[in-house]
Design a protein around this motif. Structure first.
Motif, PDB file in Angstrom:
ATOM      1  N   GLY A  51       0.795  -1.230   0.000  1.00  0.00           N
ATOM      2  CA  GLY A  51       0.000   0.000   0.000  1.00  0.00           C
ATOM      3  C   GLY A  51       0.819   1.268   0.000  1.00  0.00           C
ATOM      4  N   LEU A  52       2.100   1.147  -0.341  1.00  0.00           N
ATOM      5  CA  LEU A  52       3.023   2.299  -0.330  1.00  0.00           C
ATOM      6  C   LEU A  52       3.052   2.964   1.048  1.00  0.00           C
ATOM      7  CD1 LEU A  52       2.255   3.904  -3.812  1.00  0.00           C
ATOM      8  CD2 LEU A  52       4.193   2.443  -3.205  1.00  0.00           C
ATOM      9  N   GLY A  53       2.722   2.174   2.078  1.00  0.00           N
ATOM     10  CA  GLY A  53       2.750   2.700   3.444  1.00  0.00           C
ATOM     11  C   GLY A  53       1.492   3.426   3.859  1.00  0.00           C
ATOM     12  N   LEU A  54       0.443   3.374   3.030  1.00  0.00           N
ATOM     13  CA  LEU A  54      -0.824   4.039   3.340  1.00  0.00           C
ATOM     14  C   LEU A  54      -1.862   3.027   3.825  1.00  0.00           C
ATOM     15  CD1 LEU A  54      -1.018   6.350   0.192  1.00  0.00           C
ATOM     16  CD2 LEU A  54      -0.189   6.960   2.473  1.00  0.00           C
ATOM     17  N   THR A  55      -2.870   3.509   4.525  1.00  0.00           N
ATOM     18  CA  THR A  55      -3.935   2.634   4.997  1.00  0.00           C
ATOM     19  C   THR A  55      -4.914   2.361   3.859  1.00  0.00           C
ATOM     20  OG1 THR A  55      -5.416   4.431   5.657  1.00  0.00           O
ATOM     21  CG2 THR A  55      -3.758   3.706   7.273  1.00  0.00           C
ATOM     22  N   PRO A  56      -5.696   1.272   3.957  1.00  0.00           N
ATOM     23  CA  PRO A  56      -6.707   1.002   2.934  1.00  0.00           C
ATOM     24  C   PRO A  56      -7.686   2.157   2.745  1.00  0.00           C
ATOM     25  CG  PRO A  56      -6.361  -0.950   4.266  1.00  0.00           C
ATOM     26  CD  PRO A  56      -5.586   0.152   4.921  1.00  0.00           C
ATOM     27  N   VAL A  57      -8.023   2.853   3.824  1.00  0.00           N
ATOM     28  CA  VAL A  57      -8.938   3.994   3.715  1.00  0.00           C
ATOM     29  C   VAL A  57      -8.311   5.108   2.895  1.00  0.00           C
ATOM     30  CG1 VAL A  57     -10.107   5.830   4.991  1.00  0.00           C
ATOM     31  CG2 VAL A  57     -10.161   3.476   5.856  1.00  0.00           C
ATOM     32  N   GLU A  58      -7.047   5.372   3.137  1.00  0.00           N
ATOM     33  CA  GLU A  58      -6.374   6.431   2.365  1.00  0.00           C
ATOM     34  C   GLU A  58      -6.339   6.103   0.881  1.00  0.00           C
ATOM     35  OE1 GLU A  58      -2.785   6.424   4.723  1.00  0.00           O
ATOM     36  OE2 GLU A  58      -3.176   8.490   5.392  1.00  0.00           O
ATOM     37  N   LEU A  59      -6.273   4.809   0.558  1.00  0.00           N
ATOM     38  CA  LEU A  59      -6.200   4.407  -0.845  1.00  0.00           C
ATOM     39  C   LEU A  59      -7.548   4.476  -1.558  1.00  0.00           C
ATOM     40  CD1 LEU A  59      -3.706   1.419  -0.588  1.00  0.00           C
ATOM     41  CD2 LEU A  59      -3.252   3.741  -1.394  1.00  0.00           C
ATOM     42  N   THR A  60      -8.615   4.776  -0.805  1.00  0.00           N
ATOM     43  CA  THR A  60      -9.906   5.017  -1.460  1.00  0.00           C
ATOM     44  C   THR A  60     -10.069   6.488  -1.820  1.00  0.00           C
ATOM     45  OG1 THR A  60     -11.132   5.458   0.599  1.00  0.00           O
ATOM     46  CG2 THR A  60     -10.948   3.150  -0.132  1.00  0.00           C
ATOM     47  N   ARG A  61      -9.157   7.339  -1.364  1.00  0.00           N
ATOM     48  CA  ARG A  61      -9.268   8.775  -1.602  1.00  0.00           C
ATOM     49  C   ARG A  61      -8.781   9.141  -3.008  1.00  0.00           C
ATOM     50  NH1 ARG A  61      -5.444  11.217   2.338  1.00  0.00           N
ATOM     51  NH2 ARG A  61      -6.044  13.105   1.206  1.00  0.00           N
ATOM     52  N   HIS A  62      -9.051  10.371  -3.370  1.00  0.00           N
ATOM     53  CA  HIS A  62      -8.664  10.894  -4.681  1.00  0.00           C
ATOM     54  C   HIS A  62      -7.158  10.849  -4.914  1.00  0.00           C
ATOM     55  CE1 HIS A  62      -7.645  14.300  -7.441  1.00  0.00           C
ATOM     56  NE2 HIS A  62      -8.582  13.721  -8.157  1.00  0.00           N
ATOM     57  N   ILE A  63      -6.371  10.830  -3.851  1.00  0.00           N
ATOM     58  CA  ILE A  63      -4.921  10.798  -4.041  1.00  0.00           C
ATOM     59  C   ILE A  63      -4.487   9.539  -4.786  1.00  0.00           C
ATOM     60  CG2 ILE A  63      -4.424  12.233  -2.023  1.00  0.00           C
ATOM     61  CD1 ILE A  63      -3.618   9.644  -0.526  1.00  0.00           C
ATOM     62  N   ALA A  64      -5.286   8.467  -4.697  1.00  0.00           N
ATOM     63  CA  ALA A  64      -4.898   7.182  -5.302  1.00  0.00           C
ATOM     64  C   ALA A  64      -5.500   6.955  -6.674  1.00  0.00           C
ATOM     65  CB  ALA A  64      -5.278   6.028  -4.375  1.00  0.00           C
ATOM     66  N   TRP A  65      -6.607   7.669  -7.010  1.00  0.00           N
ATOM     67  CA  TRP A  65      -7.294   7.441  -8.281  1.00  0.00           C
ATOM     68  C   TRP A  65      -8.307   8.552  -8.489  1.00  0.00           C
ATOM     69  CZ3 TRP A  65     -11.821   3.459  -8.181  1.00  0.00           C
ATOM     70  CH2 TRP A  65     -12.515   3.543  -6.972  1.00  0.00           C
ATOM     71  N   ASP A  66      -9.138   8.438  -9.509  1.00  0.00           N
ATOM     72  CA  ASP A  66     -10.224   9.390  -9.744  1.00  0.00           C
ATOM     73  C   ASP A  66     -11.547   8.657  -9.554  1.00  0.00           C
ATOM     74  OD1 ASP A  66      -8.502  11.442 -10.266  1.00  0.00           O
ATOM     75  OD2 ASP A  66      -8.924  11.583 -12.402  1.00  0.00           O
TER      76      ASP A  66
END
Length: 219
Positions: free
Chosen positions: A15-30
């Motif tokens: 997860g590049l050191g991020l939490t699963p919740v953070e990876l649902t945010r716009h920073i990870a995709w559109d």
């Protein structure tokens, strides 16, 4: 095209050191952009090219020499897994993710030479960015294709949407890839569509945007 269609990060990257919740945010995709793209592709009987990895691994809509290609900080979030990358790891991401995607788009456009072609890149943006609210519901970004872009803005405004030209961002060859490289450099009218992601967070919203874009592009 939908370069930021996926937030997928292979397990080996943790997860590049991020939490699963953070990876649902716009920073990870559109968020929402892939769903609109698929519906629009069906409606127009047009091929679609969707990215299948998170923009945090490498951004498909950024030049490789730009600071936004592999970010160490996105919005106000640090990306630990992108710190101190070796040249070998950067080359791996380029070879595994960036190059195959754009090679597929280029091959398709090569095969279409001599046929009327339009290129539409679909993205979404956040209602609030770094504490600043955005009133726009959408934007049409363009470089050389001013006539195409302004026509779409006018048609979407006529459909009742708060849409502007080159908002909430502007296209910039130093920071964008799809429109300048696959569009402007080939003489193909190309635009980037930005949709506010809270408006495409539901099935109804996705269908509404796909329908209004389909109508605007076909008139």
């Amino acid at each position: 095209m939908c370069e930021h269609a996926s937030n997928h990060i292979p397990s080996e990257y943790h997860g590049l050191g991020l939490t699963p919740v953070e990876l649902t945010r716009h920073i990870a995709w559109d968020p929402g952009a892939a769903e609109v793209t698929r519906l629009l592709s069906q409606s127009l009987n047009a091929p679609a090219f969707l990215g299948s990895f998170s923009r945090l691994l490498i951004d498909l809509n950024r030049p490789l020499d730009s600071a936004g290609s592999i970010v160490t900080r996105s919005e106000a979030t640090d990306i630990p897994g992108n710190l101190g990358l070796s040249p070998e790891e950067i080359a791996r991401r380029v070879g595994d993710i960036f190059t195959p995607y754009h090679a597929a788009v280029s091959a398709h456009l090569d095969a279409r030479q001599g046929r009327p072609t339009r290129l539409v890149s679909l993205h979404s943006f956040t209602p609030v960015f770094l504490g600043v609210a955005r009133a726009w519901e959408g934007g049409i970004l363009f470089g050389d294709a001013a006539a195409f872009g302004e026509t779409l803005v006018s048609r979407l405004q006529s459909a009742g949407l708060r849409v502007g030209a080159n908002v909430p961002y502007k296209t910039d060859r130093a920071e964008d890839y799809a429109v300048p490289v696959h569009g402007d450099d080939r003489g193909i009218p190309a635009v980037l569509v930005e949709m506010r992601n809270d408006l495409i967070a539901t099935r109804d919203g996705v269908h509404a945007w796909a329908q209004v874009l389909s109508t605007a592009l076909q008139e």
